[in-house]
Write a protein that holds these residues in place. Sequence first.
Motif, PDB file in Angstrom:
ATOM      1  N   GLU A  44       4.770   0.224 -16.660  1.00  0.00           N
ATOM      2  CA  GLU A  44       3.533  -0.457 -17.060  1.00  0.00           C
ATOM      3  C   GLU A  44       3.029  -1.383 -15.963  1.00  0.00           C
ATOM      4  O   GLU A  44       1.842  -1.432 -15.664  1.00  0.00           O
ATOM      5  N   LYS A  45       3.963  -2.122 -15.318  1.00  0.00           N
ATOM      6  CA  LYS A  45       3.544  -3.035 -14.236  1.00  0.00           C
ATOM      7  C   LYS A  45       3.045  -2.242 -13.037  1.00  0.00           C
ATOM      8  O   LYS A  45       2.087  -2.633 -12.366  1.00  0.00           O
ATOM      9  N   ALA A  46       3.704  -1.110 -12.751  1.00  0.00           N
ATOM     10  CA  ALA A  46       3.310  -0.284 -11.600  1.00  0.00           C
ATOM     11  C   ALA A  46       1.920   0.302 -11.826  1.00  0.00           C
ATOM     12  O   ALA A  46       1.059   0.285 -10.936  1.00  0.00           O
ATOM     13  N   VAL A  47       1.698   0.785 -13.036  1.00  0.00           N
ATOM     14  CA  VAL A  47       0.405   1.402 -13.366  1.00  0.00           C
ATOM     15  C   VAL A  47      -0.726   0.359 -13.322  1.00  0.00           C
ATOM     16  O   VAL A  47      -1.857   0.672 -12.976  1.00  0.00           O
ATOM     17  N   ALA A  48      -0.379  -0.886 -13.628  1.00  0.00           N
ATOM     18  CA  ALA A  48      -1.403  -1.938 -13.531  1.00  0.00           C
ATOM     19  C   ALA A  48      -1.847  -2.111 -12.081  1.00  0.00           C
ATOM     20  O   ALA A  48      -2.992  -2.466 -11.802  1.00  0.00           O
ATOM     21  N   LEU A  49      -0.932  -1.845 -11.131  1.00  0.00           N
ATOM     22  CA  LEU A  49      -1.289  -1.948  -9.701  1.00  0.00           C
ATOM     23  C   LEU A  49      -2.072  -0.724  -9.235  1.00  0.00           C
ATOM     24  O   LEU A  49      -2.845  -0.793  -8.291  1.00  0.00           O
ATOM     25  N   THR A  50      -1.831   0.424  -9.892  1.00  0.00           N
ATOM     26  CA  THR A  50      -2.482   1.675  -9.481  1.00  0.00           C
ATOM     27  C   THR A  50      -3.121   2.348 -10.704  1.00  0.00           C
ATOM     28  O   THR A  50      -2.657   3.400 -11.143  1.00  0.00           O
ATOM     29  N   PRO A  51      -4.210   1.737 -11.216  1.00  0.00           N
ATOM     30  CA  PRO A  51      -4.795   2.292 -12.445  1.00  0.00           C
ATOM     31  C   PRO A  51      -5.498   3.634 -12.242  1.00  0.00           C
ATOM     32  O   PRO A  51      -5.797   4.325 -13.224  1.00  0.00           O
ATOM     33  N   GLY A  52      -5.766   4.010 -10.980  1.00  0.00           N
ATOM     34  CA  GLY A  52      -6.460   5.272 -10.716  1.00  0.00           C
ATOM     35  C   GLY A  52      -7.897   5.219 -11.180  1.00  0.00           C
ATOM     36  O   GLY A  52      -8.424   4.139 -11.476  1.00  0.00           O
ATOM     37  N   LEU A  53      -8.562   6.359 -11.233  1.00  0.00           N
ATOM     38  CA  LEU A  53      -9.962   6.379 -11.646  1.00  0.00           C
ATOM     39  C   LEU A  53     -10.057   6.525 -13.163  1.00  0.00           C
ATOM     40  O   LEU A  53     -10.709   5.727 -13.829  1.00  0.00           O
ATOM     41  N   GLU A  54      -9.389   7.561 -13.710  1.00  0.00           N
ATOM     42  CA  GLU A  54      -9.334   7.653 -15.176  1.00  0.00           C
ATOM     43  C   GLU A  54      -8.056   6.936 -15.615  1.00  0.00           C
ATOM     44  O   GLU A  54      -8.094   5.927 -16.290  1.00  0.00           O
ATOM     45  N   MET A  82      -5.285   7.684  -7.397  1.00  0.00           N
ATOM     46  CA  MET A  82      -6.141   7.348  -6.261  1.00  0.00           C
ATOM     47  C   MET A  82      -6.229   5.835  -6.148  1.00  0.00           C
ATOM     48  O   MET A  82      -6.364   5.144  -7.161  1.00  0.00           O
ATOM     49  N   VAL A  83      -6.147   5.317  -4.888  1.00  0.00           N
ATOM     50  CA  VAL A  83      -6.293   3.867  -4.693  1.00  0.00           C
ATOM     51  C   VAL A  83      -7.263   3.641  -3.534  1.00  0.00           C
ATOM     52  O   VAL A  83      -7.367   4.477  -2.633  1.00  0.00           O
ATOM     53  N   PRO A  84      -7.968   2.497  -3.509  1.00  0.00           N
ATOM     54  CA  PRO A  84      -8.877   2.220  -2.394  1.00  0.00           C
ATOM     55  C   PRO A  84      -8.073   2.146  -1.085  1.00  0.00           C
ATOM     56  O   PRO A  84      -7.047   1.455  -1.021  1.00  0.00           O
ATOM     57  N   ALA A  85      -8.532   2.859  -0.065  1.00  0.00           N
ATOM     58  CA  ALA A  85      -7.789   2.938   1.200  1.00  0.00           C
ATOM     59  C   ALA A  85      -7.531   1.556   1.794  1.00  0.00           C
ATOM     60  O   ALA A  85      -6.446   1.282   2.307  1.00  0.00           O
ATOM     61  N   LYS A  86      -8.510   0.661   1.657  1.00  0.00           N
ATOM     62  CA  LYS A  86      -8.377  -0.679   2.247  1.00  0.00           C
ATOM     63  C   LYS A  86      -7.239  -1.473   1.614  1.00  0.00           C
ATOM     64  O   LYS A  86      -6.698  -2.383   2.224  1.00  0.00           O
ATOM     65  N   GLU A  87      -6.914  -1.163   0.344  1.00  0.00           N
ATOM     66  CA  GLU A  87      -5.885  -1.939  -0.358  1.00  0.00           C
ATOM     67  C   GLU A  87      -4.534  -1.239  -0.367  1.00  0.00           C
ATOM     68  O   GLU A  87      -3.568  -1.758  -0.934  1.00  0.00           O
ATOM     69  N   ALA A  88      -4.469  -0.052   0.265  1.00  0.00           N
ATOM     70  CA  ALA A  88      -3.260   0.781   0.116  1.00  0.00           C
ATOM     71  C   ALA A  88      -2.001   0.060   0.586  1.00  0.00           C
ATOM     72  O   ALA A  88      -0.971   0.083  -0.104  1.00  0.00           O
ATOM     73  N   GLN A  89      -2.031  -0.600   1.731  1.00  0.00           N
ATOM     74  CA  GLN A  89      -0.820  -1.240   2.261  1.00  0.00           C
ATOM     75  C   GLN A  89      -0.350  -2.377   1.348  1.00  0.00           C
ATOM     76  O   GLN A  89       0.844  -2.523   1.084  1.00  0.00           O
ATOM     77  N   ARG A  90      -1.288  -3.170   0.867  1.00  0.00           N
ATOM     78  CA  ARG A  90      -0.924  -4.274  -0.031  1.00  0.00           C
ATOM     79  C   ARG A  90      -0.315  -3.723  -1.322  1.00  0.00           C
ATOM     80  O   ARG A  90       0.708  -4.225  -1.807  1.00  0.00           O
ATOM     81  N   ILE A  91      -0.905  -2.665  -1.854  1.00  0.00           N
ATOM     82  CA  ILE A  91      -0.391  -2.077  -3.100  1.00  0.00           C
ATOM     83  C   ILE A  91       1.019  -1.511  -2.861  1.00  0.00           C
ATOM     84  O   ILE A  91       1.918  -1.666  -3.695  1.00  0.00           O
ATOM     85  N   MET A  92       1.235  -0.881  -1.686  1.00  0.00           N
ATOM     86  CA  MET A  92       2.570  -0.335  -1.375  1.00  0.00           C
ATOM     87  C   MET A  92       3.606  -1.460  -1.336  1.00  0.00           C
ATOM     88  O   MET A  92       4.726  -1.309  -1.851  1.00  0.00           O
ATOM     89  N   ASP A  93       3.259  -2.601  -0.753  1.00  0.00           N
ATOM     90  CA  ASP A  93       4.177  -3.747  -0.714  1.00  0.00           C
ATOM     91  C   ASP A  93       4.508  -4.207  -2.134  1.00  0.00           C
ATOM     92  O   ASP A  93       5.676  -4.446  -2.472  1.00  0.00           O
ATOM     93  N   ASP A  94       3.462  -4.326  -2.959  1.00  0.00           N
ATOM     94  CA  ASP A  94       3.677  -4.818  -4.328  1.00  0.00           C
ATOM     95  C   ASP A  94       4.524  -3.831  -5.129  1.00  0.00           C
ATOM     96  O   ASP A  94       5.386  -4.239  -5.920  1.00  0.00           O
ATOM     97  N   LEU A  95       4.273  -2.523  -4.948  1.00  0.00           N
ATOM     98  CA  LEU A  95       5.068  -1.513  -5.657  1.00  0.00           C
ATOM     99  C   LEU A  95       6.523  -1.579  -5.210  1.00  0.00           C
ATOM    100  O   LEU A  95       7.443  -1.481  -6.023  1.00  0.00           O
ATOM    101  N   TYR A  96       6.732  -1.734  -3.922  1.00  0.00           N
ATOM    102  CA  TYR A  96       8.102  -1.805  -3.392  1.00  0.00           C
ATOM    103  C   TYR A  96       8.834  -2.991  -4.025  1.00  0.00           C
ATOM    104  O   TYR A  96       9.982  -2.872  -4.462  1.00  0.00           O
TER     105      TYR A  96
END
Length: 282
Positions: A223-233, A251-265
């Motif tokens: 649930e926490k991971a999906v909150a970081l990557t809600p996708g389009l639908e 799908m995630v915005p390219a500009k935020e991809a690195q930050r999201i990867m850090d948070d997911l890790y």
Amino acid sequence: MLRIAVPNKGSLSGPAGEMLHEAGYLQRKDSKELVLVDPENEVEFFYLRPRDIAIYVSSGRLDIGITGRDLLLDSGANAEEILQLGFARSTFRYATKPGTASGVEEFGGLTIATSYEGIVAKHLADNGIDASVVHLDGAVETAIELGVAQVIADVVETGTSLRNAGLGVIGEPILTSEAVVIRRTGAGTDDPKVQQFLRRLQGVLVARSYVMMDYDCRVEHLEKAVALTPGLESPTVSPLHHEGWVAVRAMVPAKEAQRIMDDLYDLGARAILTTAIHACRL
Ligand SMILES: Nc1ncnc2c1ncn2[C@@H]1O[C@H](COP(=O)(O)OP(=O)(O)OP(=O)(O)O)[C@@H](O)[C@H]1O
Ligand SMILES: O=P(O)(O)OC[C@H]1O[C@H](OP(=O)(O)OP(=O)(O)O)[C@H](O)[C@@H]1O
Ligand SMILES: [Mg+2]
């Protein structure tokens, strides 16, 4: 056949051709070609001067055009924006030598040089300022040094041209501009051929600004991971062979991809990877 006006020169021409190519349309190979038919996609491209495009589209002879918002407004043509394309971004501003005027309200009696007389005349009239406007085709920044005007109104992107001419901006931007798709006012976008063209360009915009992200995470963190990557639908979640783990794709915005990867890790997700999207229909 959908008849489309494309800029043949200047800042708009290269990026417009690239975007159409990415959207799957044929594009001219030779800059001397004025018309190109793409029979498979049932479109015909007319390569025209960017400044003339709104006039052709407002006449109704061409269905759609790609031009700059500033050129559209300057022309006063009966056409409207139906999609923003995000390139050729600029502002349109007044500039002078230091000491000439501290605000637009002090322009009364001065001469303003510009390639965009329509925009400037309207802006001055709206603000009740009585100034003269002189039309120049380009390199407007030099007009002050050569004594043709005391003020200029021109396109500003990085500000380098103004700095090189020893000029500073005055007041707020008159407008912000970017490349836009235009159509005759009131013609609407219901025509299925127009709809398809817009969907293709929107697909390019999305493919350029999003990446696909995949990762594995423990079910209790989903649930926490999906909150970081809600996708389009909503993200795709698949079971992993290893019990208690799932694979997530969104799908995630390219500009935020690195930050999201850090948070997911940090959340315990692993095997986090991104891949480019080449084409897309939302
Ligand atoms: N340096 C720039 N950065 C971003 N957009 C620009 C820049 N210069 C012009 N534009 C945009 O390009 C469009 C003008 O295109 P046009 O072809 O008339 O002029 P140009 O790009 O200056 O080309 P040229 O002066 O070489 O003919 C406008 O929408 C304008 O906002
Ligand atoms: O803020 P900047 O990054 O310097 O960009 C703005 C400049 O770019 C364009 O000029 P262009 O090179 O097309 O020449 P022109 O003035 O003859 O149109 C525009 O007319 C400005 O002069
Ligand atoms: Mg120019």
